[in-house]
Enzyme design. Structure first.
Site, short mmCIF file in Angstrom:
data_model
loop_
_atom_site.label_atom_id
_atom_site.label_comp_id
_atom_site.label_asym_id
_atom_site.label_seq_id
_atom_site.Cartn_x
_atom_site.Cartn_y
_atom_site.Cartn_z
N LYS A 34 0.82 -1.21 0.00
CA LYS A 34 0.00 0.00 0.00
C LYS A 34 0.86 1.27 0.00
O LYS A 34 0.56 2.21 -0.73
CB LYS A 34 -0.88 -0.05 1.25
CG LYS A 34 -2.01 0.91 1.32
CD LYS A 34 -3.07 0.43 2.31
CE LYS A 34 -2.52 -0.10 3.61
NZ LYS A 34 -1.98 0.92 4.53
N ARG B 208 -8.63 2.70 10.09
CA ARG B 208 -8.26 1.31 10.32
C ARG B 208 -9.28 0.60 11.21
O ARG B 208 -9.14 -0.58 11.45
CB ARG B 208 -6.91 1.27 11.02
CG ARG B 208 -5.75 0.82 10.13
CD ARG B 208 -4.54 0.84 10.99
NE ARG B 208 -3.42 0.11 10.54
CZ ARG B 208 -2.37 0.63 9.92
NH1 ARG B 208 -2.39 1.88 9.56
NH2 ARG B 208 -1.33 -0.12 9.66
N ARG C 292 10.95 -7.80 4.51
CA ARG C 292 10.96 -6.39 4.11
C ARG C 292 12.07 -5.62 4.83
O ARG C 292 12.29 -5.81 6.03
CB ARG C 292 9.59 -5.78 4.42
CG ARG C 292 9.42 -4.40 3.86
CD ARG C 292 7.97 -4.05 3.72
NE ARG C 292 7.36 -3.63 4.97
CZ ARG C 292 6.18 -3.03 5.04
NH1 ARG C 292 5.51 -2.80 3.94
NH2 ARG C 292 5.68 -2.68 6.18
N ARG D 154 12.23 -2.99 10.20
CA ARG D 154 11.37 -2.20 11.09
C ARG D 154 10.88 -3.06 12.25
O ARG D 154 10.54 -4.21 12.06
CB ARG D 154 10.15 -1.69 10.31
CG ARG D 154 10.35 -0.35 9.70
CD ARG D 154 9.25 0.05 8.74
NE ARG D 154 7.90 -0.30 9.17
CZ ARG D 154 6.81 0.00 8.47
NH1 ARG D 154 6.91 0.65 7.33
NH2 ARG D 154 5.62 -0.35 8.88
N ARG E 108 -0.15 -7.69 14.12
CA ARG E 108 -0.69 -6.72 13.15
C ARG E 108 -1.75 -7.36 12.25
O ARG E 108 -2.75 -6.74 11.92
CB ARG E 108 0.44 -6.15 12.28
CG ARG E 108 1.37 -5.25 13.06
CD ARG E 108 2.58 -4.88 12.24
NE ARG E 108 2.28 -3.91 11.20
CZ ARG E 108 3.06 -3.67 10.16
NH1 ARG E 108 4.16 -4.34 9.99
NH2 ARG E 108 2.73 -2.76 9.28
P1 AMP Z 1 1.60 1.52 8.84
O1 AMP Z 1 2.90 2.08 8.37
O2 AMP Z 1 0.40 2.15 8.20
O3 AMP Z 1 1.56 0.02 8.77
O4 AMP Z 1 1.48 1.91 10.41
C1 AMP Z 1 2.44 1.48 11.33
C2 AMP Z 1 1.81 1.39 12.72
O5 AMP Z 1 1.32 2.69 13.11
C3 AMP Z 1 0.62 0.46 12.83
O6 AMP Z 1 1.01 -0.90 13.04
C4 AMP Z 1 -0.09 1.04 14.06
O7 AMP Z 1 0.58 0.68 15.26
C5 AMP Z 1 0.12 2.54 13.88
N1 AMP Z 1 -0.99 3.14 13.09
C6 AMP Z 1 -0.89 3.80 11.91
N2 AMP Z 1 -2.09 4.23 11.51
C7 AMP Z 1 -2.98 3.84 12.43
C8 AMP Z 1 -4.40 3.96 12.57
N3 AMP Z 1 -5.15 4.59 11.66
N4 AMP Z 1 -4.98 3.42 13.68
C9 AMP Z 1 -4.26 2.79 14.62
N5 AMP Z 1 -2.92 2.62 14.54
C10 AMP Z 1 -2.28 3.14 13.47
#
Ligand code: AMP
Length: 251
Positions: free
Chosen positions: A41, A118, A157, A190, A201
């Protein structure tokens, strides 16, 4: 790669505007991207933004950038701890950060919102926030792939600590092991891509985020996209689907 002005406005918050960088005569679009972690994404968001000339607004980038802040509010410290464990940050914190950045949502340059909503509560709250600022989403793009394929992807990754370029140890390795091809900085695994964190996740995604796709499907906004294939092929597929959904010849 130079940083887009929108990234600064988004990461740093409300006092910055980058509207002056956009030609107000050109139609700009507002899209939300959905999909499980690791589906590609983030890569698609960047490619799509380059193709349609709009801003990439990622909540994950926002939280990762906040890790570097010297002073963190208690709410932000709790949010970052949740992120480290692969859990979702609380809806209240996420939506407060989104509301603080309403400038980016109402910006005439449009946006590609990546990582939010989310949960159903976030989807409902975002709907209220957007209607308060009289902004409408043009479409919600949902990237789809079986979860077990994604777990294999995420484990391999690697991400550049500086420019955030994304690699995979087998599918898309850098020319020199653990070094970014673009900026020469070190690649990192990461914290939220570690195996135990990935499991958490995926569970969070299945329980909390899958219903969000249904929420947008009921509103006629959802465009499912098969996320298999090369990134360039997926962005072409996305653009074709968007043009058909929006009934336009070009974006
Ligand atoms: P991402 O890079 O979008 O996978 O986000 C990394 C992490 O940030 C996620 O695993 C969550 O811990 C947190 N996070 C990002 N966006 C959200 C959201 N909309 N709601 C809750 N947690 C979020």
């Amino acid at each position: 790669m130079s940083q887009h002005p929108s990234q600064e406005a988004w990461i740093l918050g409300q006092d910055l505007s980058c509207e002056q960088h956009f030609d107000s005569r050109q139609r700009r679009y507002r899209f939300v991207l959905l999909g499980p972690p690791g589906v590609g994404k983030g890569t698609q968001a960047k490619l799509l933004c380059d193709r349609i000339g709009t801003c990439h607004l990622s909540t994950g980038d926002l939280f990762r950038a906040s890790q570097c802040l010297d002073e963190k509010s208690p709410a932000m410290a709790a949010a970052l701890e949740a992120m480290r464990q692969g859990q979702l940050v609380s809806d209240d914190v996420v939506m407060a950060m989104i509301r603080e950045r309403a400038n980016c949502l109402r910006c005439g340059g449009g946006f590609v919102l990546d990582g939010v909503p989310r949960t159903l509560a976030q989807a409902e709250s975002l709907e209220v926030t957007l209607s308060e600022i009289q902004v409408e989403l043009d479409a919600v793009i949902s990237y789809e792939m079986p979860l077990e394929e994604i777990v294999a992807r995420l484990g391999g990754r690697r991400t550049c600590a500086s420019c955030k370029a994304v690699y995979h140890v087998t599918a898309n390795p850098p020319q020199v092991k653990d070094i970014c091809d673009h900026c020469g900085d070190k690649l990192i695994h990461r914290e939220d891509d570690q195996p135990e964190t990935i499991r958490v996740r995926m569970q969070a995604y299945t329980e909390a985020t899958q219903p969000v796709a249904q929420f947008y499907a009921e509103r006629g906004a959802l465009i499912p996209i098969d996320a298999h294939g090369e990134p360039e092929a997926i962005v072409e597929r996305t653009l074709t689907a968007l043009k058909s959904h929006l009934a336009v010849e070009a974006l």
